[in-house]
Design a protein around this motif. Structure first.
Motif, PDB file in Angstrom:
ATOM      1  N   LYS A   1       0.857  -1.183   0.000  1.00 16.02           N
ATOM      2  CA  LYS A   1       0.000   0.000   0.000  1.00 16.02           C
ATOM      3  C   LYS A   1       0.892   1.232   0.000  1.00 16.02           C
ATOM      4  O   LYS A   1       1.771   1.370   0.854  1.00 16.02           O
ATOM      5  CB  LYS A   1      -0.915   0.001   1.220  1.00 16.02           C
ATOM      6  CG  LYS A   1      -1.947  -1.102   1.184  1.00 16.02           C
ATOM      7  CD  LYS A   1      -2.824  -1.045   2.407  1.00 16.02           C
ATOM      8  CE  LYS A   1      -3.825  -2.180   2.388  1.00 16.02           C
ATOM      9  NZ  LYS A   1      -4.629  -2.182   3.627  1.00 16.02           N
ATOM     10  N   TRP A   2       0.617   2.119  -0.971  1.00 13.16           N
ATOM     11  CA  TRP A   2       1.481   3.284  -1.144  1.00 13.16           C
ATOM     12  C   TRP A   2       0.688   4.403  -1.807  1.00 13.16           C
ATOM     13  O   TRP A   2       0.012   4.176  -2.812  1.00 13.16           O
ATOM     14  CB  TRP A   2       2.672   2.881  -2.004  1.00 13.16           C
ATOM     15  CG  TRP A   2       3.760   3.877  -2.170  1.00 13.16           C
ATOM     16  CD1 TRP A   2       4.175   4.814  -1.260  1.00 13.16           C
ATOM     17  CD2 TRP A   2       4.603   4.029  -3.304  1.00 13.16           C
ATOM     18  NE1 TRP A   2       5.232   5.534  -1.769  1.00 13.16           N
ATOM     19  CE2 TRP A   2       5.516   5.063  -3.027  1.00 13.16           C
ATOM     20  CE3 TRP A   2       4.693   3.378  -4.524  1.00 13.16           C
ATOM     21  CZ2 TRP A   2       6.486   5.474  -3.929  1.00 13.16           C
ATOM     22  CZ3 TRP A   2       5.658   3.781  -5.421  1.00 13.16           C
ATOM     23  CH2 TRP A   2       6.549   4.806  -5.120  1.00 13.16           C
TER      24      TRP A   2
ATOM     25  N   VAL B   1       6.621  -5.146   6.102  1.00 12.74           N
ATOM     26  CA  VAL B   1       7.752  -4.297   5.738  1.00 12.74           C
ATOM     27  C   VAL B   1       7.248  -2.867   5.660  1.00 12.74           C
ATOM     28  O   VAL B   1       6.279  -2.589   4.955  1.00 12.74           O
ATOM     29  CB  VAL B   1       8.350  -4.720   4.376  1.00 12.74           C
ATOM     30  CG1 VAL B   1       9.476  -3.784   3.968  1.00 12.74           C
ATOM     31  CG2 VAL B   1       8.829  -6.157   4.426  1.00 12.74           C
ATOM     32  N   LEU B   2       7.901  -1.982   6.398  1.00 12.51           N
ATOM     33  CA  LEU B   2       7.563  -0.562   6.345  1.00 12.51           C
ATOM     34  C   LEU B   2       8.713   0.181   5.688  1.00 12.51           C
ATOM     35  O   LEU B   2       9.852   0.087   6.138  1.00 12.51           O
ATOM     36  CB  LEU B   2       7.315  -0.016   7.745  1.00 12.51           C
ATOM     37  CG  LEU B   2       6.181  -0.665   8.529  1.00 12.51           C
ATOM     38  CD1 LEU B   2       6.110  -0.082   9.940  1.00 12.51           C
ATOM     39  CD2 LEU B   2       4.863  -0.498   7.804  1.00 12.51           C
ATOM     40  N   GLY B   3       8.418   0.895   4.616  1.00 13.45           N
ATOM     41  CA  GLY B   3       9.394   1.749   3.947  1.00 13.45           C
ATOM     42  C   GLY B   3       9.206   3.172   4.442  1.00 13.45           C
ATOM     43  O   GLY B   3       8.141   3.755   4.255  1.00 13.45           O
ATOM     44  N   ARG B   4      10.214   3.707   5.110  1.00 14.96           N
ATOM     45  CA  ARG B   4      10.153   5.052   5.690  1.00 14.96           C
ATOM     46  C   ARG B   4      11.247   5.913   5.078  1.00 14.96           C
ATOM     47  O   ARG B   4      12.265   5.404   4.631  1.00 14.96           O
ATOM     48  CB  ARG B   4      10.354   4.990   7.212  1.00 14.96           C
ATOM     49  CG  ARG B   4       9.359   4.112   7.926  1.00 14.96           C
ATOM     50  CD  ARG B   4       8.051   4.832   8.097  1.00 14.96           C
ATOM     51  NE  ARG B   4       7.139   4.066   8.924  1.00 14.96           N
ATOM     52  CZ  ARG B   4       5.891   3.820   8.585  1.00 14.96           C
ATOM     53  NH1 ARG B   4       5.404   4.253   7.461  1.00 14.96           N
ATOM     54  NH2 ARG B   4       5.110   3.129   9.382  1.00 14.96           N
TER      55      ARG B   4
ATOM     56  N   VAL C   1      14.125   0.879   6.178  1.00 15.86           N
ATOM     57  CA  VAL C   1      13.172  -0.225   6.269  1.00 15.86           C
ATOM     58  C   VAL C   1      13.107  -0.759   7.692  1.00 15.86           C
ATOM     59  O   VAL C   1      14.104  -0.803   8.404  1.00 15.86           O
ATOM     60  CB  VAL C   1      13.545  -1.357   5.267  1.00 15.86           C
ATOM     61  CG1 VAL C   1      14.875  -1.982   5.605  1.00 15.86           C
ATOM     62  CG2 VAL C   1      12.470  -2.398   5.175  1.00 15.86           C
ATOM     63  N   SER C   2      11.905  -1.125   8.088  1.00 12.21           N
ATOM     64  CA  SER C   2      11.745  -1.903   9.308  1.00 12.21           C
ATOM     65  C   SER C   2      10.870  -3.093   8.959  1.00 12.21           C
ATOM     66  O   SER C   2       9.938  -2.993   8.162  1.00 12.21           O
ATOM     67  CB  SER C   2      11.136  -1.073  10.441  1.00 12.21           C
ATOM     68  OG  SER C   2       9.836  -0.678  10.116  1.00 12.21           O
ATOM     69  N   VAL C   3      11.214  -4.230   9.533  1.00  3.42           N
ATOM     70  CA  VAL C   3      10.525  -5.485   9.240  1.00  3.42           C
ATOM     71  C   VAL C   3      10.064  -6.089  10.550  1.00  3.42           C
ATOM     72  O   VAL C   3      10.824  -6.137  11.514  1.00  3.42           O
ATOM     73  CB  VAL C   3      11.472  -6.477   8.507  1.00  3.42           C
ATOM     74  CG1 VAL C   3      10.783  -7.796   8.254  1.00  3.42           C
ATOM     75  CG2 VAL C   3      11.980  -5.878   7.209  1.00  3.42           C
ATOM     76  N   SER C   4       8.828  -6.541  10.568  1.00  2.00           N
ATOM     77  CA  SER C   4       8.327  -7.256  11.739  1.00  2.00           C
ATOM     78  C   SER C   4       7.609  -8.512  11.273  1.00  2.00           C
ATOM     79  O   SER C   4       6.996  -8.532  10.209  1.00  2.00           O
ATOM     80  CB  SER C   4       7.398  -6.366  12.575  1.00  2.00           C
ATOM     81  OG  SER C   4       6.316  -5.924  11.801  1.00  2.00           O
TER      82      SER C   4
ATOM     83  N   PHE D   1       5.517   3.644   2.627  1.00  2.00           N
ATOM     84  CA  PHE D   1       4.664   2.531   2.189  1.00  2.00           C
ATOM     85  C   PHE D   1       4.700   1.400   3.196  1.00  2.00           C
ATOM     86  O   PHE D   1       5.581   1.351   4.058  1.00  2.00           O
ATOM     87  CB  PHE D   1       5.065   2.036   0.786  1.00  2.00           C
ATOM     88  CG  PHE D   1       6.408   1.376   0.736  1.00  2.00           C
ATOM     89  CD1 PHE D   1       6.552   0.027   1.029  1.00  2.00           C
ATOM     90  CD2 PHE D   1       7.530   2.106   0.388  1.00  2.00           C
ATOM     91  CE1 PHE D   1       7.800  -0.575   0.993  1.00  2.00           C
ATOM     92  CE2 PHE D   1       8.787   1.507   0.343  1.00  2.00           C
ATOM     93  CZ  PHE D   1       8.914   0.169   0.648  1.00  2.00           C
ATOM     94  N   ALA D   2       3.746   0.493   3.050  1.00  2.00           N
ATOM     95  CA  ALA D   2       3.693  -0.697   3.890  1.00  2.00           C
ATOM     96  C   ALA D   2       3.392  -1.889   3.005  1.00  2.00           C
ATOM     97  O   ALA D   2       2.618  -1.795   2.049  1.00  2.00           O
ATOM     98  CB  ALA D   2       2.624  -0.572   4.963  1.00  2.00           C
ATOM     99  N   ALA D   3       3.995  -3.015   3.321  1.00  2.00           N
ATOM    100  CA  ALA D   3       3.751  -4.251   2.593  1.00  2.00           C
ATOM    101  C   ALA D   3       3.642  -5.403   3.585  1.00  2.00           C
ATOM    102  O   ALA D   3       4.454  -5.505   4.512  1.00  2.00           O
ATOM    103  CB  ALA D   3       4.882  -4.520   1.600  1.00  2.00           C
TER     104      ALA D   3
END
Length: 156
Positions: free
Chosen positions: A2-3, A120-123, A107-110, A148-150
């Motif tokens: 989602k972006w 995955v969050l793209g900041r 990027v942060s991944v949880s 964005f978020a994936a």
């Protein structure tokens, strides 16, 4: 994935008398204004949480000024390595196999609880020099894009 791509750009296209946006091939425009790109069935997400390859499908096109402005964002691909990432797209409708790295991001991944997936969050998403060209040179390298978020399931 989602972006919203870039709020200021989306608003500009909407203000143009002949401005239009189309979504096809797996992309959707959500009520929130975000574009949703579906996970690609042809290239499943792979990797470990600190090095991921995420493939999405969908085609979002913007046009205005009698066709003088045309921007295509198709089939996003996210590559991450630890805390940094690169976003590439297919921008040229005549070259569907040529990817352009349009942005770099933090990027942060949880992990998704109880599943084989990750979020995955793209900041701090920033245009590359090639990404600036996709937008007709109106923006420069380093110009912020929207985060964005994936959410994806990883294949083994």
């Amino acid at each position: 994935m989602k972006w919203t791509i870039k709020d200021r750009f989306i608003a500009y296209v909407a203000r143009c008398a002949d401005g239009r946006c189309s979504v096809t091939d797996g992309a959707q425009r959500l009520d929130s204004g975000e574009f949703h790109f579906a996970s690609s069935a042809n290239a499943p997400a792979t990797g470990l949480p600190d090095a991921l390859e995420l493939h999405f499908q969908g085609d979002v096109r913007f046009a205005a000024h009698g066709g003088m402005m045309f921007v295509r964002v198709a089939d996003p691909h996210v590559s991450t390595n630890k805390c940094r990432g690169v976003l590439s797209i297919i921008a040229d409708p005549r070259a569907d196999d040529t990817r352009v790295e349009i942005a770099k991001f933090d990027v942060s991944v949880s992990r998704v609880a109880g599943a084989a997936g990750v979020t995955v969050l793209g900041r701090n998403v920033r245009l590359t020099a090639k990404g600036a060209l996709i937008f007709g040179g109106v923006y420069t390298e380093g110009e912020p894009l929207n985060d964005f978020a994936a959410h994806v399931c990883l294949s083994s």
